[in-house]
Design an enzyme around this catalytic site. Sequence first.
Site, PDB file in Angstrom:
ATOM      1  N   TRP A   1       0.866  -1.192   0.000  1.00 20.59           N
ATOM      2  CA  TRP A   1       0.000   0.000   0.000  1.00 20.59           C
ATOM      3  C   TRP A   1       0.896   1.233   0.000  1.00 20.59           C
ATOM      4  O   TRP A   1       1.856   1.300   0.770  1.00 20.59           O
ATOM      5  CB  TRP A   1      -0.915   0.041   1.233  1.00 20.59           C
ATOM      6  CG  TRP A   1      -1.597   1.375   1.322  1.00 20.59           C
ATOM      7  CD1 TRP A   1      -2.621   1.819   0.533  1.00 20.59           C
ATOM      8  CD2 TRP A   1      -1.260   2.472   2.200  1.00 20.59           C
ATOM      9  NE1 TRP A   1      -2.934   3.120   0.870  1.00 20.59           N
ATOM     10  CE2 TRP A   1      -2.130   3.543   1.871  1.00 20.59           C
ATOM     11  CE3 TRP A   1      -0.316   2.653   3.204  1.00 20.59           C
ATOM     12  CZ2 TRP A   1      -2.072   4.780   2.534  1.00 20.59           C
ATOM     13  CZ3 TRP A   1      -0.254   3.877   3.855  1.00 20.59           C
ATOM     14  CH2 TRP A   1      -1.130   4.923   3.524  1.00 20.59           C
TER      15      TRP A   1
ATOM     16  N   GLU B   1      -3.275  -3.119  -2.002  1.00 26.08           N
ATOM     17  CA  GLU B   1      -4.384  -2.431  -1.311  1.00 26.08           C
ATOM     18  C   GLU B   1      -4.659  -1.079  -1.966  1.00 26.08           C
ATOM     19  O   GLU B   1      -3.763  -0.255  -2.125  1.00 26.08           O
ATOM     20  CB  GLU B   1      -3.997  -2.222   0.168  1.00 26.08           C
ATOM     21  CG  GLU B   1      -5.059  -1.494   0.992  1.00 26.08           C
ATOM     22  CD  GLU B   1      -4.657  -1.298   2.467  1.00 26.08           C
ATOM     23  OE1 GLU B   1      -3.471  -1.517   2.802  1.00 26.08           O
ATOM     24  OE2 GLU B   1      -5.533  -0.932   3.259  1.00 26.08           O
TER      25      GLU B   1
ATOM     26  N   LYS C   1      -7.045   2.620  -2.275  1.00 23.63           N
ATOM     27  CA  LYS C   1      -7.582   3.596  -1.333  1.00 23.63           C
ATOM     28  C   LYS C   1      -8.360   4.664  -2.085  1.00 23.63           C
ATOM     29  O   LYS C   1      -8.141   4.871  -3.279  1.00 23.63           O
ATOM     30  CB  LYS C   1      -6.430   4.217  -0.540  1.00 23.63           C
ATOM     31  CG  LYS C   1      -6.878   5.056   0.645  1.00 23.63           C
ATOM     32  CD  LYS C   1      -5.799   5.217   1.687  1.00 23.63           C
ATOM     33  CE  LYS C   1      -6.284   6.146   2.787  1.00 23.63           C
ATOM     34  NZ  LYS C   1      -5.370   6.207   3.912  1.00 23.63           N
TER      35      LYS C   1
ATOM     36  N   ASP D   1      -9.671  -2.893   2.013  1.00 19.55           N
ATOM     37  CA  ASP D   1      -9.761  -2.311   3.364  1.00 19.55           C
ATOM     38  C   ASP D   1     -11.108  -1.615   3.411  1.00 19.55           C
ATOM     39  O   ASP D   1     -11.399  -0.753   2.571  1.00 19.55           O
ATOM     40  CB  ASP D   1      -8.603  -1.324   3.556  1.00 19.55           C
ATOM     41  CG  ASP D   1      -8.601  -0.648   4.925  1.00 19.55           C
ATOM     42  OD1 ASP D   1      -9.677  -0.210   5.378  1.00 19.55           O
ATOM     43  OD2 ASP D   1      -7.519  -0.536   5.540  1.00 19.55           O
TER      44      ASP D   1
ATOM     45  N   HIS E   1     -11.649   2.120   2.795  1.00 19.87           N
ATOM     46  CA  HIS E   1     -11.063   2.713   1.592  1.00 19.87           C
ATOM     47  C   HIS E   1     -12.013   2.872   0.416  1.00 19.87           C
ATOM     48  O   HIS E   1     -11.595   2.865  -0.737  1.00 19.87           O
ATOM     49  CB  HIS E   1      -9.839   1.910   1.159  1.00 19.87           C
ATOM     50  CG  HIS E   1      -8.696   2.058   2.110  1.00 19.87           C
ATOM     51  ND1 HIS E   1      -7.421   1.653   1.828  1.00 19.87           N
ATOM     52  CD2 HIS E   1      -8.636   2.593   3.358  1.00 19.87           C
ATOM     53  CE1 HIS E   1      -6.628   1.914   2.862  1.00 19.87           C
ATOM     54  NE2 HIS E   1      -7.350   2.477   3.802  1.00 19.87           N
TER      55      HIS E   1
ATOM     56  N   HIS F   1      -8.506  -5.976   4.963  1.00 14.80           N
ATOM     57  CA  HIS F   1      -8.121  -5.225   6.145  1.00 14.80           C
ATOM     58  C   HIS F   1      -9.428  -4.870   6.806  1.00 14.80           C
ATOM     59  O   HIS F   1     -10.179  -4.036   6.288  1.00 14.80           O
ATOM     60  CB  HIS F   1      -7.385  -3.930   5.771  1.00 14.80           C
ATOM     61  CG  HIS F   1      -5.901  -4.074   5.786  1.00 14.80           C
ATOM     62  ND1 HIS F   1      -5.048  -3.027   5.595  1.00 14.80           N
ATOM     63  CD2 HIS F   1      -5.112  -5.162   6.018  1.00 14.80           C
ATOM     64  CE1 HIS F   1      -3.798  -3.459   5.677  1.00 14.80           C
ATOM     65  NE2 HIS F   1      -3.811  -4.739   5.927  1.00 14.80           N
TER      66      HIS F   1
ATOM     67  N   ASP G   1     -11.899   7.301   6.540  1.00 16.01           N
ATOM     68  CA  ASP G   1     -11.020   6.171   6.848  1.00 16.01           C
ATOM     69  C   ASP G   1     -10.389   6.377   8.229  1.00 16.01           C
ATOM     70  O   ASP G   1      -9.179   6.508   8.351  1.00 16.01           O
ATOM     71  CB  ASP G   1      -9.938   6.110   5.749  1.00 16.01           C
ATOM     72  CG  ASP G   1      -8.981   4.953   5.927  1.00 16.01           C
ATOM     73  OD1 ASP G   1      -9.422   3.890   6.401  1.00 16.01           O
ATOM     74  OD2 ASP G   1      -7.789   5.112   5.586  1.00 16.01           O
TER      75      ASP G   1
ATOM     76  N   ASP H   1     -10.161   4.501  10.852  1.00 16.28           N
ATOM     77  CA  ASP H   1      -9.533   3.366  11.530  1.00 16.28           C
ATOM     78  C   ASP H   1      -9.958   3.212  12.974  1.00 16.28           C
ATOM     79  O   ASP H   1      -9.137   2.952  13.856  1.00 16.28           O
ATOM     80  CB  ASP H   1      -8.004   3.435  11.398  1.00 16.28           C
ATOM     81  CG  ASP H   1      -7.542   3.198   9.971  1.00 16.28           C
ATOM     82  OD1 ASP H   1      -7.621   2.056   9.497  1.00 16.28           O
ATOM     83  OD2 ASP H   1      -7.123   4.172   9.311  1.00 16.28           O
TER      84      ASP H   1
ATOM     85  N   ASP I   1      -6.986  -3.953  10.744  1.00 17.76           N
ATOM     86  CA  ASP I   1      -6.273  -2.695  10.508  1.00 17.76           C
ATOM     87  C   ASP I   1      -7.033  -1.539  11.154  1.00 17.76           C
ATOM     88  O   ASP I   1      -7.988  -1.026  10.583  1.00 17.76           O
ATOM     89  CB  ASP I   1      -6.088  -2.444   8.999  1.00 17.76           C
ATOM     90  CG  ASP I   1      -5.241  -1.204   8.716  1.00 17.76           C
ATOM     91  OD1 ASP I   1      -4.538  -0.745   9.628  1.00 17.76           O
ATOM     92  OD2 ASP I   1      -5.287  -0.694   7.573  1.00 17.76           O
TER      93      ASP I   1
HETATM   94  C1  RNT Z   1      -3.774   3.042   5.149  1.00 17.40           C
HETATM   95  C2  RNT Z   1      -3.896   1.598   4.883  1.00 17.40           C
HETATM   96  C3  RNT Z   1      -2.755   0.742   5.388  1.00 17.40           C
HETATM   97  C4  RNT Z   1      -2.263   1.144   6.762  1.00 17.40           C
HETATM   98  C5  RNT Z   1      -1.272   0.175   7.368  1.00 17.40           C
HETATM   99  C6  RNT Z   1      -0.601   0.746   8.567  1.00 17.40           C
HETATM  100  O1  RNT Z   1      -4.903   3.744   4.824  1.00 17.40           O
HETATM  101  O2  RNT Z   1      -5.093   1.117   5.397  1.00 17.40           O
HETATM  102  O3  RNT Z   1      -3.133  -0.570   5.338  1.00 17.40           O
HETATM  103  O4  RNT Z   1      -3.334   1.309   7.642  1.00 17.40           O
HETATM  104  O5  RNT Z   1      -0.391  -0.229   6.428  1.00 17.40           O
HETATM  105 ZN    ZN Z   2      -5.413  -0.977   5.424  1.00 12.78          ZN
END
Ligand code: RNT
Ligand code: ZN
Length: 413
Positions: free
Chosen positions: A182, A222, A224, A255, A258, A282, A290, A292, A322
């Site tokens: 990523w 990955e 985004k 993810d 994303h 993820h 995003d 998290d 994640d």
């Molecule tokens: C970032 C991505 C990625 C990170 C990690 C730390 O938006 O989700 O996966 O969160 O690599």
């Molecule tokens: Zn991620």
Amino acid sequence: MSYQEAKKTYAQFGVNTDAALQALKAVPISVHCWQGDDVLGFEGAQTLTGGIQTTGNYPGRARTPEELLADYAFALSLMPGKKRINVHASYAFLGAERGKIDRDQYRPEHFAPWVKFAKEHGVEGIDFNPTFFAHPKMKDGLTLSSPDEAIRAFWVEHGRRCMEIAAYLGREMGSPCLVNLWIPDGYKDVPADRLSPRLRYAKSLDEILKGYDKKWVIPALESKVFGIGVESYTVGSNEFCQNYAATRGICSLLDNGHYHPTEVVSDKIPAMLCFHDRVALHVSRPVRWDSDHVVIFEDELKEICKEIVRSDALQRVMIALDYFDASINRVFAWVTGQRSVEKALLYALLLPNEEMKAAQEKGEFTRLMYLQERVKMLPFGDVWEEYLKQCKLDENYFDAIAAYESKILKERR
Ligand code: RNT
Ligand code: ZN
């Protein structure tokens, strides 16, 4: 209600709770190392960049590799089921070389302590991630897509090194290592050229993926939608990444933070499974962006797990966590996210999936809705408690974490 009674209730719906518990125990969840220290790593970084952000200032952040390993081990001990660990390249044990070598020089031996840790804690394997962020060699916010050849070459070399490290981790653990690629590359404002950075990114990925160890390394890409400070253009967009993965025969990693807010990963999983042997996830929790947030037992997580189970894809979907929250106890955050995924998987395994599918195929939508609503009130909690019991754990993980906080985390100032 006891487990035995719950078992009978589920049996009326044709669901075998014992089989569900057995199936759940076989599913590995890859637990990210970066929840313990706000994604800072072992290289001496003080801030996080690359469009991602950890917010909050709860005391007790792991400040050294020793502290991180201790917290990680404690968190893992409170998580039921089969686990893998997921390590970022920025968590290299560099020893005397710290500050002297850069990410384009990292070697497998810098990760030997992770192999030791994984073996000591009985995890199934190690997954790995090159770290293309939080580094002075990100130029104008770009890494693998940079127009500066020296910058691009530096990051390609980092990626290549990571493929070698991943082969080592896979071989040592006897379990293939998923390497997730990523990059944060993109622009804050409207670019004049959206094509060239993407062509350079594809070229860089081709260079990284040239000749990796196919037995022990599973590369994934990955995508985004946007990052903080990178709002107008993302090089590794969904279309870019899915087409890249499909044409190069590598895995896509989705993810769930994303995508645009009305898109859902649950629906994407069965679409991807039509064309790929494997799909990687993820599991995160986006709140308006995003963000998290810590994964909790909510509807979209249940939906994601239902799709995995109903597609009979527990062996094809590689589940990793994640999220990074610094506003609450970090160990609690870690454990809660992992337990939530386990819960959602169990929930999905306990549904009368065959019967519901049959109703759908026969066009019996009234009956289908009845079943979908009916099963929501089944004694799921009793089966979950039985699962924890079989894993030698229980519902109260709070007290142990509170004790760890007063004894260990509070001392960190
Ligand atoms: C970032 C991505 C990625 C990170 C990690 C730390 O938006 O989700 O996966 O969160 O690599
Ligand atoms: Zn991620």
